[in-house]
Design a protein around this motif. Structure first.
Motif, PDB file in Angstrom:
ATOM      1  N   THR A 129      12.131  12.298  14.178  1.00  0.00           N
ATOM      2  CA  THR A 129      12.425  11.681  15.473  1.00  0.00           C
ATOM      3  C   THR A 129      11.233  10.844  15.916  1.00  0.00           C
ATOM      4  N   ASN A 130      11.518   9.750  16.599  1.00  0.00           N
ATOM      5  CA  ASN A 130      10.502   8.857  17.155  1.00  0.00           C
ATOM      6  C   ASN A 130       9.644   8.173  16.104  1.00  0.00           C
ATOM      7  N   MET A 131      10.080   8.169  14.844  1.00  0.00           N
ATOM      8  CA  MET A 131       9.276   7.582  13.775  1.00  0.00           C
ATOM      9  C   MET A 131      10.104   6.691  12.855  1.00  0.00           C
ATOM     10  N   ALA A 132      11.179   6.118  13.369  1.00  0.00           N
ATOM     11  CA  ALA A 132      12.087   5.351  12.517  1.00  0.00           C
ATOM     12  C   ALA A 132      11.407   4.166  11.851  1.00  0.00           C
ATOM     13  N   ALA A 133      10.634   3.398  12.601  1.00  0.00           N
ATOM     14  CA  ALA A 133       9.974   2.222  12.025  1.00  0.00           C
ATOM     15  C   ALA A 133       8.959   2.642  10.978  1.00  0.00           C
ATOM     16  N   TYR A 134       8.158   3.617  11.309  1.00  0.00           N
ATOM     17  CA  TYR A 134       7.128   4.100  10.377  1.00  0.00           C
ATOM     18  C   TYR A 134       7.763   4.650   9.105  1.00  0.00           C
ATOM     19  N   ALA A 135       8.771   5.518   9.264  1.00  0.00           N
ATOM     20  CA  ALA A 135       9.416   6.134   8.108  1.00  0.00           C
ATOM     21  C   ALA A 135      10.090   5.084   7.234  1.00  0.00           C
ATOM     22  N   ALA A 136      10.774   4.144   7.846  1.00  0.00           N
ATOM     23  CA  ALA A 136      11.465   3.106   7.087  1.00  0.00           C
ATOM     24  C   ALA A 136      10.477   2.221   6.340  1.00  0.00           C
ATOM     25  N   SER A 137       9.372   1.880   6.990  1.00  0.00           N
ATOM     26  CA  SER A 137       8.371   1.027   6.335  1.00  0.00           C
ATOM     27  C   SER A 137       7.724   1.742   5.162  1.00  0.00           C
ATOM     28  N   LYS A 138       7.492   3.036   5.304  1.00  0.00           N
ATOM     29  CA  LYS A 138       6.886   3.802   4.211  1.00  0.00           C
ATOM     30  C   LYS A 138       7.884   4.013   3.069  1.00  0.00           C
ATOM     31  N   ALA A 139       9.152   4.226   3.400  1.00  0.00           N
ATOM     32  CA  ALA A 139      10.171   4.358   2.352  1.00  0.00           C
ATOM     33  C   ALA A 139      10.265   3.068   1.545  1.00  0.00           C
ATOM     34  N   ALA A 140      10.189   1.942   2.231  1.00  0.00           N
ATOM     35  CA  ALA A 140      10.211   0.655   1.534  1.00  0.00           C
ATOM     36  C   ALA A 140       8.999   0.506   0.636  1.00  0.00           C
ATOM     37  N   ALA A 141       7.843   0.935   1.115  1.00  0.00           N
ATOM     38  CA  ALA A 141       6.616   0.830   0.314  1.00  0.00           C
ATOM     39  C   ALA A 141       6.693   1.709  -0.934  1.00  0.00           C
ATOM     40  N   VAL A 142       7.298   2.896  -0.794  1.00  0.00           N
ATOM     41  CA  VAL A 142       7.456   3.793  -1.948  1.00  0.00           C
ATOM     42  C   VAL A 142       8.338   3.145  -3.005  1.00  0.00           C
ATOM     43  N   MET A 143       9.502   2.655  -2.614  1.00  0.00           N
ATOM     44  CA  MET A 143      10.419   2.069  -3.587  1.00  0.00           C
ATOM     45  C   MET A 143       9.870   0.783  -4.182  1.00  0.00           C
ATOM     46  N   PHE A 144       9.183  -0.009  -3.376  1.00  0.00           N
ATOM     47  CA  PHE A 144       8.529  -1.205  -3.908  1.00  0.00           C
ATOM     48  C   PHE A 144       7.534  -0.825  -5.007  1.00  0.00           C
ATOM     49  N   THR A 145       6.726   0.191  -4.747  1.00  0.00           N
ATOM     50  CA  THR A 145       5.704   0.598  -5.715  1.00  0.00           C
ATOM     51  C   THR A 145       6.345   1.119  -6.995  1.00  0.00           C
ATOM     52  N   LYS A 146       7.452   1.842  -6.873  1.00  0.00           N
ATOM     53  CA  LYS A 146       8.151   2.326  -8.059  1.00  0.00           C
ATOM     54  C   LYS A 146       8.735   1.161  -8.859  1.00  0.00           C
TER      55      LYS A 146
END
Length: 262
Positions: free
Chosen positions: A150-167
């Motif tokens: 909760t309250n972390m949608a932008a942060y979580a989404a940006s980090k998920a994108a960074a993880v998949m980009f790196t993979k």
């Protein structure tokens, strides 16, 4: 070879090096013998690292959201310091807010640093690493990338994108000897973590993090402690070392079991 010299002769670029996890990563890499280009917008922090590791750490200001600045610094570093063997993406920001209250500029700023910054740095260094046939890139993400908060949608989404980009990058460059991994911390005692706590409530806030908070659907930390930045830095140091030579496209959670690997 002892661990204190296992990275001797290698050159590393670390973003977000001025404090918190980034600072700890510089200590971990330089402490193992690597020459480190420590970058941040927090000039005081990286200047202190340069002084501590005189001759081994070079401090430079860098805005990772500026792709031109990233490319220029990487090119300069390769010319003056030598080929970059290691790159660690740590620079990140957190804008905590319910989605309904999240401003456009907060969403954009979060992705500009946490995702675009990772892209800019990784693209620049991987181009050169693949030409040489070796290199290691580590992105410090977050366990929030793998479990809703909760309250972390932008942060979580940006980090998920960074993880998949790196993979995805790791898959593209694996055949040319470059490894790409992510380290996903849980709650860690940094300024970012403390910034989510009310002033004067640090002890109680830390206890709630460890114990969990059913009201926000948040599990606690089974190991019973909040991570130190050095816990994350040690994981990074392992992944960039030859001990991890057969590990790529891996997302290493360092969260004390907080996400239950959900």
């Amino acid at each position: 070879m002892s661990l204190d010299q296992e990275l001797a002769g290698r050159t590393a670029l670390v973003t977000g090096a001025g404090r918190g996890i980034g600072e700890a990563v510089v200590h971990a890499l330089a402490g193992r013998g690597a020459a480190v280009l420590a970058t941040d917008l927090a000039e005081e922090g990286i200047a202190a690292l340069e002084k501590t590791y005189a001759g081994l750490v070079t401090a430079r200001l860098l805005d990772v959201t500026d792709s031109t600045a990233v490319e220029e610094l990487v090119a300069e570093a390769e010319h003056t310091l030598g080929p970059l063997d290691i790159a660690v993406n740590v620079a990140g920001i957190l804008r905590g807010s319910p989605v309904a209250d999240l401003k456009d500029e907060e969403w954009a700023a979060t992705f500009a640093v946490n995702t675009h910054g990772v892209f800019h740095v990784s693209r620049s260094v991987s181009r050169r690493m693949t030409e040489r046939g070796s290199g290691s890139i580590v992105t410090v993400a977050s366990n929030a990338a793998g479990i809703p908060r909760t309250n972390m949608a932008a942060y979580a989404a940006s980090k998920a994108a960074a993880v998949m980009f790196t993979k995805c990058l790791g898959l593209e460059v694996a055949s040319r000897g470059v490894r790409c991994n992510t380290v996903s911390p849980g709650s860690t005692l940094t300024d970012m973590q403390r910034g989510m706590w009310a002033v004067g409530d640090e002890e109680a806030a830390a206890r709630r993090v460890v114990e969990g908070d059913p009201a926000t659907y948040r599990t606690g930390i089974p190991l019973g402690r909040i991570a130190d930045p050095s816990d994350i830095a040690d994981a990074v140091a392992f992944l960039v070392s030859d001990r991890a030579r057969h590990i790529t496209m891996h997302d290493l959670y360092v969260d004390g079991g907080a996400t239950l690997r959900a």
